[in-house]
Design a protein around this motif. Structure first.
Motif, mmCIF file in Angstrom:
data_model
loop_
_atom_site.group_PDB
_atom_site.id
_atom_site.type_symbol
_atom_site.label_atom_id
_atom_site.label_comp_id
_atom_site.label_asym_id
_atom_site.label_seq_id
_atom_site.Cartn_x
_atom_site.Cartn_y
_atom_site.Cartn_z
ATOM 1 N N VAL A 96 -5.830 -7.121 -9.380
ATOM 2 C CA VAL A 96 -4.444 -7.929 -8.963
ATOM 3 C C VAL A 96 -4.545 -8.456 -7.386
ATOM 4 C CG1 VAL A 96 -2.044 -7.821 -8.655
ATOM 5 C CG2 VAL A 96 -3.144 -6.453 -10.393
ATOM 6 N N GLN B 248 -1.692 -6.922 -17.525
ATOM 7 C CA GLN B 248 -2.789 -6.939 -16.759
ATOM 8 C C GLN B 248 -3.637 -5.599 -16.832
ATOM 9 O OE1 GLN B 248 -3.260 -5.028 -13.594
ATOM 10 N NE2 GLN B 248 -5.298 -5.674 -13.615
ATOM 11 N N ARG B 249 -2.972 -4.385 -17.116
ATOM 12 C CA ARG B 249 -3.857 -3.209 -17.220
ATOM 13 C C ARG B 249 -4.444 -3.147 -18.373
ATOM 14 N NH1 ARG B 249 -0.326 -0.179 -14.893
ATOM 15 N NH2 ARG B 249 0.622 0.261 -16.795
ATOM 16 N N VAL C 288 4.595 -7.502 -3.268
ATOM 17 C CA VAL C 288 3.296 -7.394 -2.784
ATOM 18 C C VAL C 288 2.687 -5.945 -2.912
ATOM 19 C CG1 VAL C 288 1.546 -7.450 -1.184
ATOM 20 C CG2 VAL C 288 2.978 -9.501 -1.461
ATOM 21 N N ALA C 289 3.761 -5.214 -2.207
ATOM 22 C CA ALA C 289 3.512 -3.555 -2.227
ATOM 23 C C ALA C 289 3.612 -3.035 -3.825
ATOM 24 C CB ALA C 289 4.525 -3.148 -1.400
ATOM 25 N N GLU C 290 4.434 -3.716 -4.497
ATOM 26 C CA GLU C 290 4.701 -3.191 -5.994
ATOM 27 C C GLU C 290 3.527 -3.593 -6.953
ATOM 28 O OE1 GLU C 290 8.134 -1.811 -7.490
ATOM 29 O OE2 GLU C 290 8.087 -0.977 -5.727
ATOM 30 N N THR C 291 2.563 -4.492 -6.490
ATOM 31 C CA THR C 291 1.795 -4.972 -7.707
ATOM 32 C C THR C 291 0.208 -5.076 -7.105
ATOM 33 O OG1 THR C 291 2.146 -7.221 -6.909
ATOM 34 C CG2 THR C 291 3.660 -6.228 -8.750
ATOM 35 N N ALA C 292 0.100 -5.433 -6.018
ATOM 36 C CA ALA C 292 -1.314 -5.941 -5.544
ATOM 37 C C ALA C 292 -2.315 -4.731 -5.652
ATOM 38 C CB ALA C 292 -1.204 -6.845 -4.404
ATOM 39 N N ASP C 293 -3.424 -5.154 -5.824
ATOM 40 C CA ASP C 293 -4.561 -4.513 -5.226
ATOM 41 C C ASP C 293 -5.009 -4.835 -4.030
ATOM 42 O OD1 ASP C 293 -4.668 -2.795 -7.690
ATOM 43 O OD2 ASP C 293 -5.892 -4.481 -8.698
ATOM 44 N N VAL D 127 -4.375 -3.726 -0.255
ATOM 45 C CA VAL D 127 -3.055 -3.500 0.112
ATOM 46 C C VAL D 127 -2.514 -2.091 0.908
ATOM 47 C CG1 VAL D 127 -2.328 -2.224 -2.142
ATOM 48 C CG2 VAL D 127 -0.818 -3.436 -1.300
ATOM 49 N N LEU D 128 -3.285 -1.259 0.697
ATOM 50 C CA LEU D 128 -2.918 -0.008 1.519
ATOM 51 C C LEU D 128 -3.329 -0.290 3.018
ATOM 52 C CD1 LEU D 128 -1.604 2.675 1.110
ATOM 53 C CD2 LEU D 128 -3.772 3.859 0.915
ATOM 54 N N PHE E 253 -0.743 -2.478 4.709
ATOM 55 C CA PHE E 253 0.685 -1.958 4.990
ATOM 56 C C PHE E 253 0.497 -0.971 6.091
ATOM 57 C CE2 PHE E 253 1.876 -4.376 1.456
ATOM 58 C CZ PHE E 253 3.252 -4.740 1.563
#
Lengths: 285, 276, 304
Positions: free
Chosen positions: A35, A200-201, A217-222, A238-239, A242
Motif C-alpha cells: 500500500v 488488498q490483503r 495515511v496512518a491507518e492504511t499505508a505501508d 509510514v512509521l 510519522f
C-alpha cells in the motif's frame, strides 16, 4: 521486479497563462501487495500522476518520464488505446465522488455485468452469480435485491462499495484509490478503509492511496510519498515518516494536525505556503 | 455564575415534503428538540455526520429559517422570526461563516464591497469611514489593504475564508456561527484559519457556535461539545468530559472511527498486519 | 498619511482588477477567430451606418430616370457611378444598402433593449419569488412561445398596423420569452447560493438581492442571448418588411428592398442578391460574435 515503476515523471499543461508544470520529476515504485500512499494538499499533483500513467489526461498535457513500466511492460511506447488494453484489466481506479462515478441511468447490477462482460469470458449465468458474490464481498446487505437498485437509491458509502466491487471485479493487480473517502462521513470512511485494506490483503493487490488526510495515511499505508506543488518532498515507510519526518514540509504538515497541537496555537506551514502564495500573487499581477 | 449569551430551549424543526397526487405529505424531523446554553466568549462545537441536523440548527440560529417550535434567546432577547420582520439589532447579533469559501462570496463583487455591504445596509456610516473600517478589518484577518479592490476569484480558498470571516464580524456580532469553516481547506490553511479564529475570539470577545464533523478540530477549538445524531443531541458537555468519557454509543463509535495519526497506533496496526 | 497611501493603493489595485478581468475576457474571446472576424465586420457595419451620409455615393431615394435596372459596374452595360447597379425605379442600390444598415442596426438595438429589459425583470421576479407569480408569468410565456414566432409577429403587426415601429414592438414581444426563461433559470441556480444567503443576512432587501446581488451573476448567458437576438431581430424585421408588414417603401430597409425587387428576380439578379447578402453577412457576423462571447464568458462562470 516492481509492479509499477515510474521514474522522473513530468507533466505540463498548456494554459491561458502559458505552460504550467503540474509535476516535476517524481518517482513512484509499487511492489505487489504493497500500500503506497501519495499525500499532498491541493495543487500538489497527486492525482495528475496517476491519470498520466493511465493515459487519462487531456490533450493539453505533455507527459514525459525516464521510465514508466507496469510489470516490466514499458507504457511510454504504447498509444493510449493500447495502454488501456494492457493495463485496463490489471489496473483499476476509484474516485472521490462515488455517486457521480456511477452512471445514474443504469442499475448497479447492470454496471457490474457490463464490466464483467468486457473483461471476462464468463457466461450469462456465471456473470450473474459473480455480481452477487462481488456485492457480498464489499458488504452490501441483501445483494440479490440491491442489484436492481439505481445509484440515487443508495447512500454515498454504498455507492463507494459498488465502485470498489466494479474496480475489483477482474482481480486487478493494482488498485488506485483517489481520495476514496473524502466525500464520506467518518464512520463510513472507517468501513470503506477497512474494506479496501481487507481486499488488498486478501487478493495481494498493490494499492495506491491518494489522499490529503494524514489520518488516512496512518491507518492504511505501508509506504508514503509526500508531495508539494508538483515536487516530491519525501518518500519513507509510514512509521519512519510519522516518527522521524525528514523533510521540513512533512514536519510542518504533521505539526499542523490539530490532534498534535501542544500549545494554544497551531504551528502552520507558513515557511512554505506563504512564500509560495506570495510568489503566485506576484506572478499573477 | 453563568453568563449565557445564547439560550436555546427545546428547538425543533420539521420539513414537510409535499405529497404528490396520490402520496400523502411526509414530515421529516430534522431537529428534534435541542436545548443548550453558550457562555459569552466561549466556543460550543456541534459535531455530527451529514444529515444529523447540524446545518439546520445553524440556519435557525442565524435566522435564515424559522424553527417549528422552541425558543432561541440571544443576550436576553428572544428571537422569533415567525413573529415578524428581523430587526437590525437582531441581525447584527448573529452572523455566519459558511463551509465553502468558493460559494459564499459574490463573484461579481469586489472584496471591499463585500466587507462594506453590512455597514451600508445596517448603519449610517459615511462612505469614507466604511472604507477605513473595511481596510482595518482586512488587516485584522491577515490580508492586505491592496486586496480591497480585487475580485474573489483572485484569491485562494484560505484567503476567501478570511474574507468571509471579516464580513461576518464587520457588524461586531455577539454570536458567530461557523458552519464547517475549515473542512473545505487544506491542512496547512486550516491551521491558519483556526489560529485566526482563536485570535479574533480573544480580541472581540466573540462567542462561537462551531459546527464540524472533524473531531480533531473540535477537540482543539471547543470549550463545550454537543454531539448530534439524527436530529437529537445525544451528548452534551465540556470538551474534556465528552472526549475522555463519552456516554452515548454513537459518540463512542464516532471516536473509534476517527483515524489516528500517532506513532503508537501505526505501530499497533503494523504489528497486527504482520501477525495476520 | 499611511491610510491615505493604503487607500490610493487600493484604488489602483481596484483598477488593475478591472483591467485584468477585461484582459482575460479578451484573451478567451480572441481565441475564437470567427468571433474576431465577426466583430470586425460588425464594427465596420456600425461605422458605415453612422457615416452613411458621408459614405454613400448617392441619395438613397433619388430616382435616376435614365438608369432603370442598371447592372453592377463590372457587367456589360454597367456604370461606375452605380457600383452595385440600380433598382427598377433608378435608385442606387449601394447607397440604399448603406442607409439600410442604419435601419437594421437601429431595429436590432431597439428590439433587444425592449426584449432584454422586459425579459430580465419578468425572469427575475419569476425566479426570485417562485410560487404563483412564477407559474403565472411562465405560463403566459409558454403561450407566446407556442405560436410560430413570425406568425405571431404578423398578427401583432396586423393588429397594431404596419410600420417599422410596430414591427419592432411585435418582434420584441416575440423574442421576450427567451430572455424570461433564461433569466429565470439563471436566477434559480443562483438564489440558493451561499453568497445570496450571506447578503440577506447582511440585511439586503428583496430588490437589492434581485438586482445587485443575483442579476450580475446571471448576465453572461443573457449577453450571449442578446447578441443572438440582435441578429434574429434583423432577420425578423427583414421578413416582415418582405411581407409588406414592416418598414414601408420607399424606406431603404433591406427586407423591404427585397420585397420591391421580387418581380425582377429573373431579369435583374442584383436587385435581390445584394440586399440578401447584406442580411446574410450581418446576421452571420453577429452570430459569430455571440459564439465568441459564449466562449469568453462561460469559463469564467465555471471558475468562480
Amino acid at each position: 521486479m516492481s509492479l509499477l515503476q515510474i521514474r522522473n515523471l513530468r507533466v505540463e499543461f498548456d494554459t491561458a497563462a502559458g505552460p504550467f508544470r503540474a509535476l516535476d520529476g517524481v518517482d513512484y515504485t509499487v511492489e505487489a501487495g504493497e500500500v503506497l500512499a501519495i499525500v499532498g494538499e491541493s495543487g500538489s499533483g497527486k492525482s495528475v500522476a496517476m491519470l498520466a500513467m493511465m493515459g487519462l489526461l487531456p490533450d493539453s498535457a505533455t507527459v514525459t518520464a525516464d521510465e514508466m513500466s507496469f510489470e516490466g511492460v514499458d507504457l511510454r511506447s504504447l498509444s493510449t488505446a493500447q495502454r488501456r488494453k494492457v493495463i485496463g484489466k490489471d489496473i483499476s481506479m476509484i474516485f472521490q465522488e462515488p455517486i457521480a462515478s456511477l452512471n445514474p441511468c443504469f442499475t448497479v447490477g447492470f454496471q457490474l455485468l457490463e464490466t464483467l462482460k468486457a473483461h471476462t469470458d464468463l457466461n450469462r449465468r456465471q456473470r450473474r452469480d459473480r455480481v452477487i458474490e462481488l456485492l457480498t464481498a464489499v458488504g452490501i446487505p441483501e445483494p440479490e435485491r440491491r442489484v436492481n437498485a439505481f445509484p440515487h437509491q443508495m447512500s454515498g458509502g454504498q455507492c463507494q462499495r459498488v465502485m470498489i466491487a466494479i474496480a475489483t471485479a477482474c482481480h486487478p493487480k493494482l488498485l488506485i484509490a483517489d481520495e476514496p473517502t473524502t466525500a464520506l462521513d467518518v464512520t463510513i470512511q472507517k468501513q470503506i478503509l477497512d474494506l479496501l485494506t481487507g481486499l488488498q490483503r486478501d487478493h495481494g493487490m498493490g494499492l495506491i492511496m491518494i489522499t490529503h488526510d494524514m489520518g488516512v495515511v496512518a491507518e492504511t499505508a505501508d509506504r508514503v510519498v509526500v508531495q508539494y506543488q508538483g515536487k516530491q518532498m519525501e518518500t519513507a515507510d509510514v512509521l519512519t515518516l510519522f516518527e522521524a519526518p525528514e523533510h521540513p514540509y512533512t514536519r510542518a504538515l504533521l505539526s499542523a494536525l490539530p490532534e498534535n497541537a501542544t500549545g494554544d496555537r497551531l504551528p502552520t506551514v507558513s515557511d512554505y505556503t506563504e512564500a509560495f502564495a506570495r510568489e503566485q500573487t506576484e506572478a499573477r499581477t | 455564575m453563568s453568563d449565557a449569551i445564547l439560550k436555546v430551549r427545546d428547538l425543533k424543526r420539521d420539513y414537510v415534503t409535499k405529497g404528490g397526487m396520490f402520496t400523502p405529505p411526509r414530515v421529516l424531523h430534522a431537529v428534534k428538540g435541542v436545548s443548550f446554553d453558550v457562555e459569552r466568549g466561549s466556543t460550543l462545537a456541534v459535531v455530527g455526520e451529514s444529515g444529523c441536523g447540524k446545518s439546520t440548527l445553524a440556519r435557525m440560529l442565524t435566522m435564515i429559517d424559522a424553527p417549528t417550535s422552541g425558543s432561541i434567546e440571544i443576550d436576553g432577547a428572544p428571537i422569533d422570526i415567525n413573529a415578524g420582520k428581523v430587526t437590525r439589532e437582531m441581525r447584527q447579533a448573529v452572523q455566519i461563516v459558511f463551509q465553502n469559501p468558493y460559494g459564499s462570496l459574490n463573484p461579481r463583487q469586489k472584496i471591499g464591497a463585500v466587507l462594506e455591504e453590512p455597514l451600508l445596509l445596517n448603519t449610517s456610516t459615511p462612505a469614507a469611514e466604511r472604507r477605513d473600517l473595511a481596510m482595518a478589518m482586512l488587516e485584522k484577518v491577515g490580508l492586505k489593504p491592496e486586496h480591497y479592490g480585487r475580485y474573489p476569484h483572485m484569491f485562494s480558498g484560505g484567503q476567501r475564508q478570511r474574507v468571509a470571516i471579516a464580513r461576518a464580524i464587520m457588524l461586531k456580532p455577539k454570536l458567530l456561527v461557523l458552519d464547517e469553516p475549515v473542512s473545505a481547506l487544506d491542512l496547512s490553511v486550516q491551521a491558519q484559519i483556526l489560529n485566526l479564529l482563536a485570535d479574533l475570539q480573544d480580541e472581540f470577545n466573540l462567542t462561537y457556535v462551531f459546527i464540524s464533523h472533524d473531531l480533531s478540530v473540535v477537540r482543539y477549538i471547543a470549550d463545550q461539545v454537543m454531539v448530534m445524531y439524527f436530529g437529537e443531541a445525544v451528548e452534551y458537555g465540556t470538551r474534556d468530559a465528552v472526549f475522555d468519557n463519552p456516554q452515548h454509543d454513537y459518540t463512542k463509535t464516532l471516536f473509534a472511527a476517527t483515524p489516528r495519526a500517532d506513532v503508537a497506533s501505526i505501530k499497533a496496526r503494523l504489528a497486527a498486519k504482520s501477525a495476520a | 498619511m499611511s491610510s491615505l497611501d493604503a487607500s490610493a493603493a487600493a484604488k489602483t489595485e481596484s483598477r488593475n482588477a478591472n483591467r485584468a478581468m477585461l484582459a482575460e475576457f479578451w484573451f478567451y474571446f480572441s481565441q475564437n477567430r470567427g468571433a474576431v472576424i465577426g466583430l470586425f465586420v460588425f464594427l465596420t457595419l456600425v461605422l458605415i451606418a453612422l457615416l452613411a451620409p458621408l459614405v454613400a455615393p448617392h441619395d438613397p431615394n433619388f430616382q435616376y430616370r435614365d438608369n432603370f435596372l442598371t447592372p453592377p459596374f463590372w457587367q456589360e452595360g454597367g456604370n461606375v457611378s452605380f457600383l452595385l447597379g440600380t433598382d427598377a425605379v433608378g435608385r442606387d442600390i449601394l447607397s440604399r444598402l448603406i442607409f439600410g444598415a442604419r435601419f437594421s442596426l437601429f431595429i436590432g438595438v431597439v428590439v433587444v433593449t425592449i426584449a432584454l429589459s422586459g425579459g430580465v425583470v419578468l425572469g427575475l421576479i419569476a425566479g426570485y419569488f417562485r410560487g404563483w407569480v412564477d407559474t403565472t408569468i411562465m405560463r403566459v410565456m409558454d403561450v407566446i412561445l407556442a405560436f410560430p414566432s413570425l406568425l405571431l409577429a404578423l398578427v401583432l403587426v396586423a393588429v397594431l398596423g404596419p410600420g417599422l415601429v410596430n414591427a419592432m414592438i411585435a418582434i420584441a414581444i416575440v423574442l421576450q420569452p427567451h430572455f424570461v426563461r433564461l433569466t429565470r433559470a439563471a436566477v434559480l441556480s443562483e438564489r440558493n447560493r451561499d453568497y445570496v444567503v450571506a447578503a440577506r443576512l447582511a440585511g439586503a432587501g428583496n430588490l437589492r438581492l434581485m438586482f445587485k446581488t443575483i442579476l450580475p451573476n446571471c448576465l453572461a448567458p443573457l449577453i450571449v442571448q442578446a447578441t443572438l437576438s440582435f441578429s434574429n431581430a434583423i432577420l425578423d424585421a427583414a421578413a416582415l418588411g418582405f411581407l409588406g408588414m414592416g418598414a414601408q417603401p420607399p424606406t431603404p430597409e433591406w427586407g423591404t428592398m427585397l420585397a420591391e425587387a421580387r418581380e425582377f428576380i429573373l431579369r435583374a439578379w442584383w436587385v435581390v442578391t445584394f440586399p440578401g447578402l447584406a442580411i446574410l453577412i450581418t446576421v452571420l457576423a453577429i452570430n459569430l460574435v455571440g459564439d465568441g462571447l459564449r466562449d469568453a464568458l462561460d469559463p469564467k462562470l465555471k471558475r468562480s
